[in-house]
Write a protein that holds these residues in place. Sequence first.
Motif, PDB file in Angstrom:
ATOM      1  N   LYS A  32       1.004  -1.273   0.019  1.00 56.14           N
ATOM      2  CA  LYS A  32       0.050   0.015   0.077  1.00 56.14           C
ATOM      3  C   LYS A  32       0.801   1.343   0.259  1.00 56.14           C
ATOM      4  O   LYS A  32       0.689   2.296  -0.649  1.00 56.14           O
ATOM      5  N   LEU A  33       2.019   1.300   0.705  1.00 55.30           N
ATOM      6  CA  LEU A  33       2.734   2.429   0.698  1.00 55.30           C
ATOM      7  C   LEU A  33       3.856   2.252  -0.458  1.00 55.30           C
ATOM      8  O   LEU A  33       4.731   3.245  -0.385  1.00 55.30           O
ATOM      9  N   LYS A  34       3.746   1.242  -1.242  1.00 59.07           N
ATOM     10  CA  LYS A  34       4.720   1.166  -2.184  1.00 59.07           C
ATOM     11  C   LYS A  34       6.211   1.227  -1.589  1.00 59.07           C
ATOM     12  O   LYS A  34       7.048   2.162  -2.431  1.00 59.07           O
ATOM     13  N   LEU A  35       6.461   0.667  -0.791  1.00 58.74           N
ATOM     14  CA  LEU A  35       7.766   0.708  -0.343  1.00 58.74           C
ATOM     15  C   LEU A  35       8.925  -0.139  -0.994  1.00 58.74           C
ATOM     16  O   LEU A  35       8.329  -0.986  -1.912  1.00 58.74           O
ATOM     17  N   PRO A  36      10.056   0.132  -1.344  1.00 55.21           N
ATOM     18  CA  PRO A  36      10.976  -0.514  -1.862  1.00 55.21           C
ATOM     19  C   PRO A  36      10.947  -2.139  -1.408  1.00 55.21           C
ATOM     20  O   PRO A  36      10.752  -2.754  -0.244  1.00 55.21           O
ATOM     21  N   PHE A  37      11.051  -3.086  -2.326  1.00 49.52           N
ATOM     22  CA  PHE A  37      11.015  -4.478  -2.261  1.00 49.52           C
ATOM     23  C   PHE A  37      11.841  -5.035  -1.029  1.00 49.52           C
ATOM     24  O   PHE A  37      11.609  -5.788  -0.422  1.00 49.52           O
ATOM     25  N   ASN A  38      13.048  -4.472  -0.948  1.00 44.31           N
ATOM     26  CA  ASN A  38      13.970  -4.959   0.079  1.00 44.31           C
ATOM     27  C   ASN A  38      13.454  -4.769   1.282  1.00 44.31           C
ATOM     28  O   ASN A  38      13.473  -5.592   2.198  1.00 44.31           O
ATOM     29  N   SER A  39      12.792  -3.428   1.704  1.00 45.24           N
ATOM     30  CA  SER A  39      12.110  -3.107   2.908  1.00 45.24           C
ATOM     31  C   SER A  39      10.733  -4.050   2.985  1.00 45.24           C
ATOM     32  O   SER A  39      10.646  -4.435   4.320  1.00 45.24           O
ATOM     33  N   ILE A  40      10.167  -4.453   1.964  1.00 50.73           N
ATOM     34  CA  ILE A  40       9.011  -5.256   2.248  1.00 50.73           C
ATOM     35  C   ILE A  40       9.319  -6.455   2.803  1.00 50.73           C
ATOM     36  O   ILE A  40       8.725  -7.199   3.592  1.00 50.73           O
ATOM     37  N   ARG A  41      10.394  -6.854   2.226  1.00 52.76           N
ATOM     38  CA  ARG A  41      10.875  -8.303   2.644  1.00 52.76           C
ATOM     39  C   ARG A  41      11.310  -8.233   4.197  1.00 52.76           C
ATOM     40  O   ARG A  41      10.635  -9.280   4.999  1.00 52.76           O
ATOM     41  N   THR A  42      11.626  -7.215   4.410  1.00 59.18           N
ATOM     42  CA  THR A  42      11.952  -7.212   6.171  1.00 59.18           C
ATOM     43  C   THR A  42      10.685  -7.128   7.020  1.00 59.18           C
ATOM     44  O   THR A  42      10.659  -7.527   7.895  1.00 59.18           O
ATOM     45  N   LEU A  43       9.813  -6.127   6.316  1.00 58.14           N
ATOM     46  CA  LEU A  43       8.416  -6.081   7.089  1.00 58.14           C
ATOM     47  C   LEU A  43       7.717  -7.573   7.236  1.00 58.14           C
ATOM     48  O   LEU A  43       7.030  -7.730   8.417  1.00 58.14           O
ATOM     49  N   VAL A  44       7.858  -8.327   6.017  1.00 55.71           N
ATOM     50  CA  VAL A  44       7.330  -9.686   6.133  1.00 55.71           C
ATOM     51  C   VAL A  44       7.986 -10.496   7.102  1.00 55.71           C
ATOM     52  O   VAL A  44       7.313 -11.262   7.742  1.00 55.71           O
ATOM     53  N   GLY A  45       9.217 -10.336   7.351  1.00 55.20           N
ATOM     54  CA  GLY A  45      10.012 -11.105   8.511  1.00 55.20           C
ATOM     55  C   GLY A  45       9.457 -10.671   9.817  1.00 55.20           C
ATOM     56  O   GLY A  45       9.219 -11.264  10.826  1.00 55.20           O
ATOM     57  N   CYS A  46       9.083  -9.258  10.090  1.00 53.37           N
ATOM     58  CA  CYS A  46       8.474  -8.795  11.167  1.00 53.37           C
ATOM     59  C   CYS A  46       7.093  -9.329  11.449  1.00 53.37           C
ATOM     60  O   CYS A  46       6.625  -9.682  12.329  1.00 53.37           O
ATOM     61  N   GLY A  47       6.242  -9.473  10.118  1.00 57.42           N
ATOM     62  CA  GLY A  47       4.780 -10.171  10.362  1.00 57.42           C
ATOM     63  C   GLY A  47       4.966 -11.469  10.847  1.00 57.42           C
ATOM     64  O   GLY A  47       3.944 -12.080  11.585  1.00 57.42           O
ATOM     65  N   ILE A  48       5.956 -12.274  10.330  1.00 54.40           N
ATOM     66  CA  ILE A  48       5.994 -13.651  10.484  1.00 54.40           C
ATOM     67  C   ILE A  48       6.172 -13.823  12.068  1.00 54.40           C
ATOM     68  O   ILE A  48       5.714 -14.729  12.616  1.00 54.40           O
ATOM     69  N   ALA A  49       7.283 -12.846  12.613  1.00 51.55           N
ATOM     70  CA  ALA A  49       7.725 -13.084  13.979  1.00 51.55           C
ATOM     71  C   ALA A  49       6.465 -12.650  14.969  1.00 51.55           C
ATOM     72  O   ALA A  49       6.376 -13.303  15.866  1.00 51.55           O
ATOM     73  N   ALA A  50       5.698 -11.529  14.524  1.00 52.95           N
ATOM     74  CA  ALA A  50       4.517 -11.357  15.379  1.00 52.95           C
ATOM     75  C   ALA A  50       3.450 -12.444  15.301  1.00 52.95           C
ATOM     76  O   ALA A  50       2.870 -12.705  16.308  1.00 52.95           O
ATOM     77  N   GLY A  51       3.514 -12.862  14.215  1.00 54.78           N
ATOM     78  CA  GLY A  51       2.167 -14.195  14.219  1.00 54.78           C
ATOM     79  C   GLY A  51       2.778 -15.383  14.985  1.00 54.78           C
ATOM     80  O   GLY A  51       1.843 -15.847  15.493  1.00 54.78           O
ATOM     81  N   ILE A  52       3.900 -15.661  14.873  1.00 53.75           N
ATOM     82  CA  ILE A  52       4.358 -16.853  15.728  1.00 53.75           C
ATOM     83  C   ILE A  52       4.375 -16.413  17.214  1.00 53.75           C
ATOM     84  O   ILE A  52       4.008 -17.385  17.949  1.00 53.75           O
ATOM     85  N   ALA A  53       4.729 -15.304  17.321  1.00 48.67           N
ATOM     86  CA  ALA A  53       4.736 -14.877  18.906  1.00 48.67           C
ATOM     87  C   ALA A  53       3.464 -14.730  19.445  1.00 48.67           C
ATOM     88  O   ALA A  53       2.984 -15.124  20.620  1.00 48.67           O
ATOM     89  N   ALA A  54       2.541 -14.183  18.443  1.00 44.20           N
ATOM     90  CA  ALA A  54       1.055 -14.231  18.957  1.00 44.20           C
ATOM     91  C   ALA A  54       0.543 -15.711  18.904  1.00 44.20           C
ATOM     92  O   ALA A  54      -0.652 -15.933  19.660  1.00 44.20           O
ATOM     93  N   SER A  55       0.870 -16.560  18.452  1.00 45.37           N
ATOM     94  CA  SER A  55       0.452 -18.121  18.171  1.00 45.37           C
ATOM     95  C   SER A  55       0.827 -18.750  19.611  1.00 45.37           C
ATOM     96  O   SER A  55       0.094 -19.555  20.218  1.00 45.37           O
ATOM     97  N   PHE A  56       2.164 -18.805  19.770  1.00 44.57           N
ATOM     98  CA  PHE A  56       2.750 -19.622  21.058  1.00 44.57           C
ATOM     99  C   PHE A  56       3.226 -18.535  22.173  1.00 44.57           C
ATOM    100  O   PHE A  56       3.693 -19.413  22.994  1.00 44.57           O
TER     101      PHE A  56
END
Length: 577
Positions: free
Chosen positions: A159-183
Amino acid sequence: MMKSWQRCQQYLHQRLPGLQKQLALPQTSLQLCLLGALGGLVAAVLIILFRLAILALQSLYLSSFDDFSTADSEFRWMLPFAGAICIGAVALFAGYRHYRLGIPFVIHRMKTQYGMMPFRNTLNQFFGGIAALASGFSVGREGPSVHLGAYGASFIGKKLKLPFNSIRTLVGCGIAAGIAASFNTPLAAVIFVMEVVLREYRIHVFIPVMLAAVVGALVTRSVFGVERELAILEIVSLPGWHFPYLILCGVMIGAIAFVFNTNMMRVIRLFKSWPLPFRLLLAAAITAAVGFLIPQAMGAETGAIQYAVSAPTDVQLLLALFIGKMILTVFALGLGVPGGVIGPIFGIGIIFGTMLAILPGMVHGDSAHAGTYAVLGMAGLMAACLHAPLAALVAVMELASNPDIILPAMLVITSAYVTGVQLFKNKSLFLMQLDFLQMPYKLSPADDLLQKVGVLALLDERYHVITNPDDVTIRHHLDLLEADELLVIKRTQEQGAEFQLASYDVSLSMSGADSIRYLPMVGIIKQATMAEAFNALEAQREGAVYVYDDSQAEVHPIGLIRWDQVQSLLVKQNNLL
């Protein structure tokens, strides 16, 4: 209210180009950390909705969460079939070709699409995962959590049209938050992202991922509390005479991991050609049959933990649970039921670890060490099956909340991992699935490096653009260029504009031919990384690509990336790593 929203949009529109350019560099920044926290918040909200939906459904027919032995036996066998029908209906609605889910798919997208997740696949994962976990299939909630976390974070980046390299970092953030929220394990979530998903350690990635995991854990605790599933296991310190036996335990766990991974892949290969509805119905039939005989083996890991604690010396029950859980997990995941493998691995490992505690219990005279062995079995099996030894160790430390588990866990994890790798040649289950499905997850060294830098960070703006010129005009502009400037020719056509790089060619001028040389230019969007520039220029190994803003109606260069810039970045790779 409307004026405030318009002012906010105007402010964002003004600030966004600067933010995009800053995030194109692989460096830690406050802006990236804040975006990572936002991605973690979105991921946590999705996981909370996911878990609440499962709890709401199970409360209709279960007395205790994830304990399917409390359901009426005449009703229990129908649950897997109802779940399979719901999963199939969701897959039909979203499209069967969008039925690639779970952690292996996320790893593939991280390497090939910077982690950006398709919406239809996410629909399959969300609603299919709810149906699978609510109906008793032996799958874990972390698979959907990883997928949903990746989607939520990548949605912000797109949505923010961020550079792809920063989107990959954001995805890592989302995954970490998802696992932390799950367990409820924020540190293990960070290590899992680095060790399993990204498969690399970078400080500029580590910091925002850590912050996102904290946000995910805090938001989830506000809804579900701080209690962990393993809190019911009593962890006691093991005397020194247990340690030689722990090595043997690790060897046996490594063998079990090999059996589990091998049979999972065997089921996947055997039924690959079956249509999805038939595979889901077969998984439902097996789950209903085994669940009718061993209802405690249904569901994720929670039920297995409860029974391992309540009957640590009941060999017959533990063995039945172990076999039932292995069969249900292998067939459910192997036949394509949406869900994760870590939860069932936790359950199988806890049951097997409790069985391993029986022998020292006979020597010692009681079963006081059963809880400790249960946790060690979980850690060893996760490390050996998924090739994630550090994530397994940290998960055990967080879930057990007892430092006495660290040394024995390290011993079991080491022996289980080495046994699986060296003796049985066992590979990570995720990578085995990716290899079989022919989904790429490896990058060349050049792409791996260049994907970390966005083109916005290195834009060359020393150029002139002229439209539809004749040769005289081109020569005139070439004569006026400074030494470090380039000339771009724009030729308009009915199907669109074409761009060329014009320059004098000394070799042609000496032979009497036209001294002007034209090199075709490929355009790449401003979100691209240097890897896309490298791929566009690799064949000719000269010239430049032009970068454009795809949100504008007319394609016009906002900057150039030259081949020598790509070369320079590759040469300086040690400084970037």
